[in-house]
Design a protein around this motif. Sequence first.
Motif, PDB file in Angstrom:
ATOM      1  N   ARG A 301     -13.499  57.904   8.151  1.00 20.09           N
ATOM      2  CA  ARG A 301     -14.963  57.921   8.264  1.00 20.09           C
ATOM      3  C   ARG A 301     -15.608  58.040   6.883  1.00 20.09           C
ATOM      4  O   ARG A 301     -16.561  57.295   6.564  1.00 20.09           O
ATOM      5  CB  ARG A 301     -15.388  59.091   9.148  1.00 20.09           C
ATOM      6  N   LEU A 302     -15.102  58.953   6.080  1.00 18.45           N
ATOM      7  CA  LEU A 302     -15.700  59.158   4.758  1.00 18.45           C
ATOM      8  C   LEU A 302     -15.478  57.961   3.838  1.00 18.45           C
ATOM      9  O   LEU A 302     -16.374  57.598   3.058  1.00 18.45           O
ATOM     10  CB  LEU A 302     -15.132  60.429   4.126  1.00 18.45           C
ATOM     11  N   LEU A 303     -14.307  57.341   3.933  1.00 20.48           N
ATOM     12  CA  LEU A 303     -14.069  56.139   3.128  1.00 20.48           C
ATOM     13  C   LEU A 303     -15.018  55.013   3.523  1.00 20.48           C
ATOM     14  O   LEU A 303     -15.511  54.267   2.660  1.00 20.48           O
ATOM     15  CB  LEU A 303     -12.621  55.683   3.273  1.00 20.48           C
ATOM     16  N   GLN A 304     -15.282  54.898   4.820  1.00 20.10           N
ATOM     17  CA  GLN A 304     -16.238  53.884   5.269  1.00 20.10           C
ATOM     18  C   GLN A 304     -17.635  54.187   4.724  1.00 20.10           C
ATOM     19  O   GLN A 304     -18.364  53.282   4.294  1.00 20.10           O
ATOM     20  CB  GLN A 304     -16.276  53.833   6.794  1.00 20.10           C
ATOM     21  N   ARG A 305     -17.993  55.458   4.752  1.00 22.36           N
ATOM     22  CA  ARG A 305     -19.311  55.835   4.231  1.00 22.36           C
ATOM     23  C   ARG A 305     -19.416  55.522   2.732  1.00 22.36           C
ATOM     24  O   ARG A 305     -20.464  55.077   2.246  1.00 22.36           O
ATOM     25  CB  ARG A 305     -19.551  57.326   4.461  1.00 22.36           C
ATOM     26  N   GLY A 320     -11.576  58.015  -5.707  1.00 18.90           N
ATOM     27  CA  GLY A 320     -10.312  58.582  -6.144  1.00 18.90           C
ATOM     28  C   GLY A 320     -10.138  60.015  -5.662  1.00 18.90           C
ATOM     29  O   GLY A 320      -9.062  60.406  -5.200  1.00 18.90           O
ATOM     30  N   ARG A 321     -11.205  60.823  -5.775  1.00 23.65           N
ATOM     31  CA  ARG A 321     -11.119  62.213  -5.310  1.00 23.65           C
ATOM     32  C   ARG A 321     -10.879  62.258  -3.798  1.00 23.65           C
ATOM     33  O   ARG A 321     -10.085  63.062  -3.306  1.00 23.65           O
ATOM     34  CB  ARG A 321     -12.404  62.971  -5.673  1.00 23.65           C
ATOM     35  N   LEU A 322     -11.548  61.371  -3.078  1.00 23.56           N
ATOM     36  CA  LEU A 322     -11.410  61.346  -1.618  1.00 23.56           C
ATOM     37  C   LEU A 322      -9.993  60.940  -1.214  1.00 23.56           C
ATOM     38  O   LEU A 322      -9.399  61.519  -0.300  1.00 23.56           O
ATOM     39  CB  LEU A 322     -12.439  60.381  -1.032  1.00 23.56           C
ATOM     40  N   GLU A 323      -9.433  59.957  -1.907  1.00 18.41           N
ATOM     41  CA  GLU A 323      -8.073  59.502  -1.581  1.00 18.41           C
ATOM     42  C   GLU A 323      -7.035  60.559  -1.913  1.00 18.41           C
ATOM     43  O   GLU A 323      -6.062  60.744  -1.159  1.00 18.41           O
ATOM     44  CB  GLU A 323      -7.786  58.197  -2.314  1.00 18.41           C
ATOM     45  N   ARG A 324      -7.186  61.270  -3.005  1.00 19.86           N
ATOM     46  CA  ARG A 324      -6.251  62.344  -3.344  1.00 19.86           C
ATOM     47  C   ARG A 324      -6.321  63.472  -2.319  1.00 19.86           C
ATOM     48  O   ARG A 324      -5.292  64.035  -1.919  1.00 19.86           O
ATOM     49  CB  ARG A 324      -6.543  62.881  -4.752  1.00 19.86           C
ATOM     50  N   TRP A 325      -7.528  63.793  -1.911  1.00 18.39           N
ATOM     51  CA  TRP A 325      -7.739  64.825  -0.882  1.00 18.39           C
ATOM     52  C   TRP A 325      -7.041  64.423   0.423  1.00 18.39           C
ATOM     53  O   TRP A 325      -6.366  65.235   1.054  1.00 18.39           O
ATOM     54  CB  TRP A 325      -9.245  64.986  -0.675  1.00 18.39           C
ATOM     55  N   GLY A 326      -7.162  63.155   0.813  1.00 20.63           N
ATOM     56  CA  GLY A 326      -6.530  62.682   2.043  1.00 20.63           C
ATOM     57  C   GLY A 326      -5.019  62.671   1.955  1.00 20.63           C
ATOM     58  O   GLY A 326      -4.331  63.067   2.905  1.00 20.63           O
TER      59      GLY A 326
END
Length: 510
Positions: A301-305, A320-326
């Motif tokens: 959801r967040l990546l889509q946003r 990048g921060r979002l992908e590392r968190w995931g």
Amino acid sequence: MADVKREIERKYEAAPEIRLPDLTGVAGTAASVPRGVVELDAVYYDTDDFRLAAGSVTLRRRTGGDEEGWHVKFPVAPGVRDEIRAPLSATLPDELAELIRSRVRDRPVVPVVRLLSSRDVHHLADAEGRLLAELSVDTVLAERLAEDGAGATTGWTEIEVELADDGDPDYLDAVEERLAAAGVRPSASGSKVARALAETAPGERTAPETGDEEPGDTAGGQVLAHVRRQIGTIVTLDPAVRRDLPDAVHRMRVATRRLRSAFKTYRKVLDRTVTDPVGAELKWLAAELGTGRDHEVLEARLLQRVDEVEPALLLGPVRGRLERWGAAERTGARRRILAVLDGERYLALLGTLDALVADPPLLPAAGEDAAGTLTRAVLKDHDRLTARVEHALDLPPGPGRDLAMHEARKAAKRTRYAGEAARPVLGKPAKRLAKRVKAVQSLLGDHQDGVVARDALRALAVHAHGAGESAFTWGLLYGREEAAAARLEHRLPHVWARASEARLRAALKS
């Protein structure tokens, strides 16, 4: 290391008077190339009460040919099985033992049948020499090894046509049409081991018991049939979860929720003093399964946003921060799920579920007419949903309404499951009911996903700020989630109107 092969094949009776027809010209078949005769020796394993056979699962150790080793096969669809292979060894490899654990539990697997097969192999190829399918004529001698009937033997000859990897299943239809014209008929048994067990069974028993029963017209019969289906789904999906197959975790989690919901909905049929503790364990299992799944949905959801944000407004290393968190969350979630499935608590739960259906805690209402009892149960769940939706709509926007809408979502899910469980008895009205309530559940679910997303965005913004990065984009995404929630709250009364009490009662009576 085990490997996997999707096996798409069909089996046919090879009566002595029948001769194989010429298959050249069938759907691009240019040649039938003899590949020689292979001698195969396979010992099939099962528990002493044939738990694998009851689930159409086969486990064997085979020597001879080019596929020596241990094989376990799981049904996927009629004529389609997944075969997981491990190298030849003296004992069952751990990776295969884990895949059958949900079925065998703590019972040992023992040799039950030995099959000696003389396999005459032919390759069906096209004009370029590409393999279309492998056709074999198997002459089989089977010996029962299980204690009940040990030493009994039987034999037969069958034709097997297995589609080449990445082949078109329609090709098998064309081959079957040619075989049928020559008098060759499909085998009555789905596998060699099933046939061997049936033909060497002692006394009048012809096959292992499957546990399938006709539900009958009583409320107890219908509810127990639904309960058995959900338990069967959990057991069947266990190896799929271990193999990390797409959507397996989600489907297993849904089955646990459906089962727990049924215990609550049909409390007049099943004694709560027995089912409530089981429901608590199912809630634990669903929570463990959901750890990784919920994070996966949130990350998507967040990546889509992020993808929807104009490039000029993407300040800092947001993606990048979002992908590392995931990635960090996914690594731990997979290990945790496997630890749960290997744990004693999970195995104890499966045993408890077996005991529940073997000796169901039926109340007097279980003997009543199914249609009336199930209808009343569904309406009672809907009354509960009505109260929760109306309460949420009466609250002002804010954390209180968010929580109330989440509680309404859970009530919607329970009502939907109740309607789906009642469908075998109530038919199309129950189907329409479940569809309408599902729309309410979906809206409320999207709203709750937004609540969770806002919490995650705030945490990500704090970490970004602490690392000296701009938190602007995280705040922008937070605001957009707030706006999306407001739109959903505005739509809720309109969606709810279609699933209102008056409409629901009309649907059940139509």
